[in-house]
Design a protein around this motif. Structure first.
Motif, PDB file in Angstrom:
ATOM      1  N   GLN A 147       0.811  -1.213   0.000  1.00  0.00           N
ATOM      2  CA  GLN A 147       0.000   0.000   0.000  1.00  0.00           C
ATOM      3  C   GLN A 147       0.848   1.269   0.000  1.00  0.00           C
ATOM      4  O   GLN A 147       0.318   2.373   0.053  1.00  0.00           O
ATOM      5  CB  GLN A 147      -1.018   0.035   1.162  1.00  0.00           C
ATOM      6  N   TYR A 148       2.173   1.132  -0.042  1.00  0.00           N
ATOM      7  CA  TYR A 148       3.065   2.276  -0.208  1.00  0.00           C
ATOM      8  C   TYR A 148       3.254   2.494  -1.698  1.00  0.00           C
ATOM      9  O   TYR A 148       2.838   1.675  -2.518  1.00  0.00           O
ATOM     10  CB  TYR A 148       4.408   2.024   0.489  1.00  0.00           C
ATOM     11  N   LEU A 149       3.885   3.607  -2.069  1.00  0.00           N
ATOM     12  CA  LEU A 149       4.016   3.933  -3.482  1.00  0.00           C
ATOM     13  C   LEU A 149       5.409   3.678  -4.035  1.00  0.00           C
ATOM     14  O   LEU A 149       6.412   4.004  -3.401  1.00  0.00           O
ATOM     15  CB  LEU A 149       3.696   5.416  -3.716  1.00  0.00           C
ATOM     16  N   TRP A 150       5.439   3.103  -5.232  1.00  0.00           N
ATOM     17  CA  TRP A 150       6.641   3.118  -6.045  1.00  0.00           C
ATOM     18  C   TRP A 150       6.738   4.554  -6.564  1.00  0.00           C
ATOM     19  O   TRP A 150       5.736   5.119  -7.021  1.00  0.00           O
ATOM     20  CB  TRP A 150       6.496   2.219  -7.264  1.00  0.00           C
ATOM     21  N   SER A 151       7.906   5.167  -6.486  1.00  0.00           N
ATOM     22  CA  SER A 151       8.072   6.524  -7.012  1.00  0.00           C
ATOM     23  C   SER A 151       9.536   6.750  -7.362  1.00  0.00           C
ATOM     24  O   SER A 151      10.404   5.947  -7.014  1.00  0.00           O
ATOM     25  CB  SER A 151       7.592   7.570  -5.998  1.00  0.00           C
ATOM     26  N   LYS A 152       9.785   7.837  -8.045  1.00  0.00           N
ATOM     27  CA  LYS A 152      11.161   8.182  -8.387  1.00  0.00           C
ATOM     28  C   LYS A 152      11.803   8.902  -7.217  1.00  0.00           C
ATOM     29  O   LYS A 152      11.133   9.543  -6.421  1.00  0.00           O
ATOM     30  CB  LYS A 152      11.198   9.066  -9.628  1.00  0.00           C
ATOM     31  N   SER A 153      13.097   8.794  -7.168  1.00  0.00           N
ATOM     32  CA  SER A 153      13.873   9.533  -6.179  1.00  0.00           C
ATOM     33  C   SER A 153      14.480  10.741  -6.881  1.00  0.00           C
ATOM     34  O   SER A 153      14.943  10.638  -8.022  1.00  0.00           O
ATOM     35  CB  SER A 153      14.983   8.644  -5.608  1.00  0.00           C
ATOM     36  N   ARG A 154      14.444  11.866  -6.208  1.00  0.00           N
ATOM     37  CA  ARG A 154      15.019  13.088  -6.775  1.00  0.00           C
ATOM     38  C   ARG A 154      15.902  13.770  -5.740  1.00  0.00           C
ATOM     39  O   ARG A 154      15.612  13.742  -4.552  1.00  0.00           O
ATOM     40  CB  ARG A 154      13.920  14.051  -7.208  1.00  0.00           C
ATOM     41  N   ILE A 155      16.933  14.390  -6.235  1.00  0.00           N
ATOM     42  CA  ILE A 155      17.789  15.228  -5.399  1.00  0.00           C
ATOM     43  C   ILE A 155      17.731  16.617  -6.008  1.00  0.00           C
ATOM     44  O   ILE A 155      17.902  16.784  -7.217  1.00  0.00           O
ATOM     45  CB  ILE A 155      19.242  14.711  -5.362  1.00  0.00           C
ATOM     46  N   GLY A 156      17.471  17.607  -5.149  1.00  0.00           N
ATOM     47  CA  GLY A 156      17.342  18.971  -5.649  1.00  0.00           C
ATOM     48  C   GLY A 156      18.252  19.933  -4.921  1.00  0.00           C
ATOM     49  O   GLY A 156      18.701  19.673  -3.805  1.00  0.00           O
ATOM     50  N   ARG A 157      18.513  21.023  -5.571  1.00  0.00           N
ATOM     51  CA  ARG A 157      19.298  22.113  -4.979  1.00  0.00           C
ATOM     52  C   ARG A 157      18.341  23.281  -4.790  1.00  0.00           C
ATOM     53  O   ARG A 157      17.698  23.734  -5.739  1.00  0.00           O
ATOM     54  CB  ARG A 157      20.446  22.502  -5.920  1.00  0.00           C
ATOM     55  N   GLY A 158      18.213  23.739  -3.541  1.00  0.00           N
ATOM     56  CA  GLY A 158      17.307  24.844  -3.246  1.00  0.00           C
ATOM     57  C   GLY A 158      17.775  26.151  -3.842  1.00  0.00           C
ATOM     58  O   GLY A 158      18.975  26.434  -3.898  1.00  0.00           O
TER      59      GLY A 158
ATOM     60  N   PHE B  25      19.333  15.442  -9.846  1.00  0.00           N
ATOM     61  CA  PHE B  25      19.351  14.004 -10.113  1.00  0.00           C
ATOM     62  C   PHE B  25      17.933  13.473 -10.008  1.00  0.00           C
ATOM     63  O   PHE B  25      17.174  13.885  -9.136  1.00  0.00           O
ATOM     64  CB  PHE B  25      20.245  13.245  -9.114  1.00  0.00           C
ATOM     65  N   GLU B  26      17.594  12.550 -10.893  1.00  0.00           N
ATOM     66  CA  GLU B  26      16.314  11.841 -10.816  1.00  0.00           C
ATOM     67  C   GLU B  26      16.567  10.393 -11.217  1.00  0.00           C
ATOM     68  O   GLU B  26      17.228  10.133 -12.226  1.00  0.00           O
ATOM     69  CB  GLU B  26      15.294  12.458 -11.766  1.00  0.00           C
ATOM     70  N   SER B  27      16.059   9.457 -10.402  1.00  0.00           N
ATOM     71  CA  SER B  27      16.229   8.051 -10.743  1.00  0.00           C
ATOM     72  C   SER B  27      15.529   7.767 -12.069  1.00  0.00           C
ATOM     73  O   SER B  27      14.497   8.361 -12.378  1.00  0.00           O
ATOM     74  CB  SER B  27      15.691   7.142  -9.634  1.00  0.00           C
ATOM     75  N   ARG B  28      16.110   6.896 -12.852  1.00  0.00           N
ATOM     76  CA  ARG B  28      15.544   6.566 -14.157  1.00  0.00           C
ATOM     77  C   ARG B  28      14.204   5.840 -14.006  1.00  0.00           C
ATOM     78  O   ARG B  28      13.252   6.100 -14.712  1.00  0.00           O
ATOM     79  CB  ARG B  28      16.531   5.711 -14.945  1.00  0.00           C
ATOM     80  N   ASP B  29      14.162   4.916 -13.053  1.00  0.00           N
ATOM     81  CA  ASP B  29      12.981   4.077 -12.856  1.00  0.00           C
ATOM     82  C   ASP B  29      12.335   4.372 -11.503  1.00  0.00           C
ATOM     83  O   ASP B  29      12.940   5.001 -10.634  1.00  0.00           O
ATOM     84  CB  ASP B  29      13.384   2.601 -12.895  1.00  0.00           C
TER      85      ASP B  29
END
Length: 110
Positions: free
Chosen positions: A59-70, A80-84
């Motif tokens: 019941q949790y979500l598959w999602s992409k991981s992202r790294i951002g710079r404020g 960065f963003e995960s491909r899958d």
């Protein structure tokens, strides 16, 4: 609202949850909670503010991981963003399985 809007997890989840519920109800063909829950795994939603997500059998979500710079304007540059999509792991090794939060999560109370 619009491109310059800044939203966080509560707003994103508040938008996303009813859409996922709608998809599960449509798949289940009824409003019975157990049937709706059983219909949820594998459902996909591509229009979430954070992008494409899929419901895992936990019941949790598959999602992409992202790294951002404020940035100074409150926005973020994604560096960065995960491909899958990444499979959720709500109880990783070392998680305190006897904590009240852990027990509540496992029972679906949170």
């Amino acid at each position: 609202m619009g491109e310059d809007s800044v939203i966080g997890d509560p707003a994103q989840n508040g938008y996303l949850a009813p859409w996922l519920w709608k998809l599960a109800v449509e798949k289940a063909g009824c409003f019975d909670v157990d049937k709706v829950r059983a219909a949820s795994p594998g459902l996909e939603f591509k229009d979430a503010p954070a992008g494409y997500v899929r419901i895992h059998e936990s019941q949790y979500l598959w999602s992409k991981s992202r790294i951002g710079r404020g940035r100074r304007d409150g926005q973020f540059d994604v560096i960065f963003e995960s491909r899958d999509l990444i499979e959720p792991n709500p109880f990783p090794k070392g998680f305190n399985e006897n904590s009240s939060l852990s027990l509540s999560l496992k029972k679906g109370l949170v």
